[in-house]
Design an enzyme around this catalytic site. Structure first.
Site, PDB file in Angstrom:
ATOM      1  N   GLY A   1       0.824  -1.201   0.000  1.00  0.00           N
ATOM      2  CA  GLY A   1       0.000   0.000   0.000  1.00  0.00           C
ATOM      3  C   GLY A   1       0.858   1.251   0.000  1.00  0.00           C
TER       4      GLY A   1
ATOM      5  N   LYS B   1       8.378  -0.132   5.285  1.00  0.00           N
ATOM      6  CA  LYS B   1       7.918   1.152   4.745  1.00  0.00           C
ATOM      7  C   LYS B   1       9.116   1.991   4.333  1.00  0.00           C
ATOM      8  CE  LYS B   1       4.303   3.364   6.069  1.00  0.00           C
ATOM      9  NZ  LYS B   1       3.244   4.121   6.755  1.00  0.00           N
TER      10      LYS B   1
ATOM     11  N   ASP C   1      -1.869  12.597  12.284  1.00  0.00           N
ATOM     12  CA  ASP C   1      -2.457  12.093  11.042  1.00  0.00           C
ATOM     13  C   ASP C   1      -3.331  10.864  11.304  1.00  0.00           C
ATOM     14  OD1 ASP C   1      -3.039  12.144   8.369  1.00  0.00           O
ATOM     15  OD2 ASP C   1      -1.212  11.147   7.720  1.00  0.00           O
TER      16      ASP C   1
ATOM     17  N   GLY D   1       4.960   7.215   2.759  1.00  0.00           N
ATOM     18  CA  GLY D   1       5.707   6.475   1.767  1.00  0.00           C
ATOM     19  C   GLY D   1       4.998   5.197   1.349  1.00  0.00           C
TER      20      GLY D   1
END
Length: 783
Positions: A497, A519, A614, A502
């Protein structure tokens, strides 16, 4: 054979059928879409039953005695068409239901214990009890059509709502209302009955009057004292001309006539508000859908997108517009943002922030600097900001002194960095200079290749002497080399994903026995080595069952990568927004509590307080037991600061970003995570995204629609009438509404939120949004 003789012959045939049991319907009667599909009125002019719609069938009342199969009433109009395997059953206990082949039932009308029903020649389908008294009538529950002898009463809940189109009887965008003050008025669906939204009404009122259509095409409003003519009366022979009033999909009423004496006749328009002086086809607010407006001029609907938008469906321009570029993050890389002014524009007043600004330029700049602001209205030194979508957009005449200035945010790809080429001077010197630069690059390239080959050789020796594994005795995240992570991920082959930080790849360690997620970070500060390693140690020491565990990291040269435990069920967004994976209500409430526990740990229980910045469904991952775990915490301070004026210092994702990010001198606290959690909680409750332009306009912005449902006591709409604990639903919605207040000081802490979610703390009624908006304005002014 004359046409009138043919008509009476057909009528006599239909009457014979009625005498054979067609007009009086008894419990036990059944209809199917393909055989015995309807119950006729005595003359055969009207029918109740199945009619063709799209690729299936719908149930309603339609004109069966004329060549044009005109629908005048539809049951369950917003349900999808049914297949040929469905039956319409007048049950033995007096209910009228659609029954699937599997036995599932859907009620057609709200009544029970009926003894009989009848399709009348007026077009009214009537249901009776054992005393022969009417208990339900289609005339009292209109959809988009008013027939002769039918009345529209002064009741805001019984109105004419337009259909999507002539062939699609689903609820459209507009409604005709018979108001208590006697005015027949037209409004968009989902708006208040105020002058702000009304676009046509009768010229004078008849208090407490009813709207009537008689069998000679005379449309009027009357009560016991007053009488108001709406349409001109018709001089026609009774019984030879049919009439109907229909609320059309363009937002206007039209009165039609059909002459039964004409062969191959058709419906003719005999009256419409559009025939009146000064009425324009562009008057209905929202005629062209979201983010679009109707350009006045002529009799055709000419829809135009706002600057920076394109049509969702070019073949159907009234379906609205969407951004011509997609951006998830406030500081999206490679995007250039400008403001464009449109004169004389207005739309629904759903501003999330109002402030006093002296000039249009000040308002323009204020929206440009605010990541959440998509458009702003400026009038009388008041600047109002608004998010997407922009609903019920309308255009005034620019020369109108009441006209408003609007500023629309436009995003385009960043132009190429090639500037203007200077004039050619000293071409010989330029050639020599370029040659020297090329030679220098060649030397550097050869040196780089030699160094890289030596490093690869050294790392291969290391990899050949040990397996990549993690020791149970490790107290913190392990440091990996970039070559090791290339081997772990098989050359970064399988992508899991993409997120705001990133791309995530699938990898294996411990000889393929353990799956991990790797990641590759982007947009990070590569020149602050000490800060990166410090943050990795802080993140590595945070351990909670609702946080993703950081297993390792890489800080090899310019490369920054993180190694996490693997979550086999993807993200919350994957589970929540795909109908086939939708969790049950109890599962969703468990997920909400787990997320709250994870954020509470970050805010108050870990060694160093962490503000996530976030929180969103994409950053909440689900393990094999569908236990929610928060990812990407602790990374916000490592992001590159964006030097553009539009989003300096802003973190997070559009739709979830707290308003205080955009206020000058307003400190960012843990309450930004509380705001984001409130938005996510509403998404968990309703299993939909916070902004969805594919939904009806009044439902597109989840936070606005949720508050509207809460105020109106219609919380069941948020869960699409799913079977849930209503007391628990009310508690969850109240918590979410507290979380998304604009003033961060009014939002509860995560500890308080967790107590409220678990039912161990009382939840006050959230403040009225208009009050909060005024408070918020005062808060900014005091700064």
């Amino acid at each position: 054979m004359t046409p009138i003789f043919l008509f009476f012959l057909l009528s006599s045939i239909f009457t014979v059928n009625a005498q054979q049991g067609q007009s009086i319907v008894k419990p036990g009667s059944i209809l199917t879409p393909t055989t015995n599909s309807s119950w006729l009125s005595p003359s055969g002019l009207y029918a109740f039953g199945f009619y063709k719609q799209g690729n299936g069938y719908a149930v309603g009342v339609f004109l069966a005695g004329i060549p044009q199969n005109t629908v005048v009433w539809t049951a369950n109009r917003d349900n999808p068409p049914v297949s040929t395997k469905v039956t319409l059953n007048f049950t033995s206990d007096g209910r009228l239901v659609l029954q699937s082949a599997q036995g599932a039932e859907t009620s057609v009308a709200n009544f029970s214990s009926a003894s009989s029903a009848s399709m009348l020649d007026t077009g009214n389908f009537v249901v009776y009890n054992s005393d022969k008294q009417s208990i339900w009538e289609s005339f009292q529950n209109p959809t988009d059509t008013l027939l002769p002898t039918q009345q529209l009463l002064p009741n805001d809940s019984v109105v004419l709502k337009s259909s999507v189109s002539e062939s699609n009887q689903s609820t459209g965008r507009f409604r005709a209302v018979m108001q208590q003050d006697g005015y027949v008025a037209l409004y968009p669906v989902g708006t208040n009955l105020t002058l702000e939204y009304g676009y046509w009404s009768t010229s004078s009122g008849v208090p407490s009057g009813n709207l009537n259509l008689d069998d000679q095409g005379f449309l009027y409003v009357t009560n016991s004292v007053f009488n108001l003519t709406v349409s001109p009366s018709r001089n026609s022979t009774k019984g030879t001309v049919l009439y109907r009033l229909r609320m059309e999909d363009d937002g206007f009423l039209r009165l039609y006539s059909y002459n039964l004496q004409e062969q191959n006749g058709s419906w003719s328009i005999i009256w419409s508000p559009l025939n009146e002086t000064g009425v324009n086809i562009c008057f209905p607010r929202g005629l062209c859908g979201v983010n679009a407006f109707c350009d006045p001029g002529g009799n055709d609907i000419n829809c135009t997108c706002l600057p920076g938008f394109v049509f969702i469906d070019e073949s159907k321009r009234t379906s609205g517009c969407e951004r011509n570029s997609t951006t998830e993050n406030c500081n999206e890389k490679g995007m250039n943002t400008t403001m464009e002014e449109v004169s004389g524009i207005i739309w629904e007043n759903l501003t999330y922030n109002r402030s006093v600004l002296l000039t249009k330029q000040d308002c323009n700049d204020a929206c440009w600097q605010d990541c959440s602001c998509e458009a702003a209205l400026f009038k009388d030194e008041i600047c109002g900001k608004q998010k997407l979508p922009l609903r019920f957009v309308n255009i005034k005449i620019p020369t109108d002194p009441k006209a408003t200035s609007a500023f629309i945010k436009v995003r385009t790809s960043t132009p190429s960095s090639d500037g203007n080429v200077t004039k050619k001077k000293g071409s010989e010197i330029l050639i020599i200079g370029v040659s020297l630069v090329v030679f220098a690059f060649i030397v550097l390239a050869i040196s780089g290749i030699a160094i890289y080959r030596s490093r690869i050789f050294a790392n291969k020796k290391i990899l050949n002497t040990r397996n990549i594994a993690l020791s149970d005795e490790d107290v913190g995240p392990r440091s990996f080399t970039y070559i090791e992570l290339e081997k772990i991920t098989n050359g970064f082959k399988e992508e899991l994903g993409r997120g705001s930080f990133g791309i995530v790849y699938k990898g294996t360690i411990e000889n393929g026995q353990k799956i991990v997620a790797v990641k590759r970070l982007e947009r990070l500060l590569v020149d602050r080595e000490r800060e990166f390693q410090t943050e990795m140690k802080v993140i590595g020491r945070t351990y909670h069952k609702n946080l993703i565990r950081l297993l390792g990291y890489c800080h090899d040269g310019p490369n920054r990568l993180l190694v996490y435990e693997y979550m086999c069920n993807g993200s919350l967004a994957d589970v929540l927004f795909e109908p086939e994976k939708k969790p049950s209500w109890d599962e969703r409430m468990g997920i909400a509590c787990n997320i709250a526990r994870g954020i509470f740990y970050l805010h108050e229980e870990c060694i160093e307080k962490i503000i996530h910045c976030d929180i969103k469904p994409q950053n909440i991952l689900m393990d094999e037991n569908r236990c929610a775990k928060i990812s990407d915490f602790g990374l916000a301070k490592l992001l590159k600061p964006d030097q553009s004026k539009i989003s300096t210092g802003i973190r997070g994702t559009r739709g979830y970003v707290a308003p205080e990010w955009h206020r000058l001198k307003c400190p960012v606290t843990v309450k930004v995570d509380v705001y984001s959690f409130g938005i996510v909680l509403l998404e968990i409750i309703s299993c939909r995204r916070c902004v969805d332009s594919n939904l009806p306009e009044e439902e597109a912005i989840l936070e606005e629609w949720s508050y509207r449902c809460f105020e109106c006591g219609e919380l069941g709409k948020l869960v699409n009438d799913e079977e849930v604990d209503m007391r628990q639903l009310e508690r969850m919605v109240k918590v979410a509404l507290w979380c998304i207040l604009y003033d961060p000081s009014l939002r509860p802490s995560m500890k308080k939120i967790l107590l409220m979610l678990e039912g161990t703390a009382d939840i006050p009624i959230p403040p009225n949004r208009s009050t909060v908006s005024q408070y918020d304005q005062g808060f900014e002014e005091n700064e």
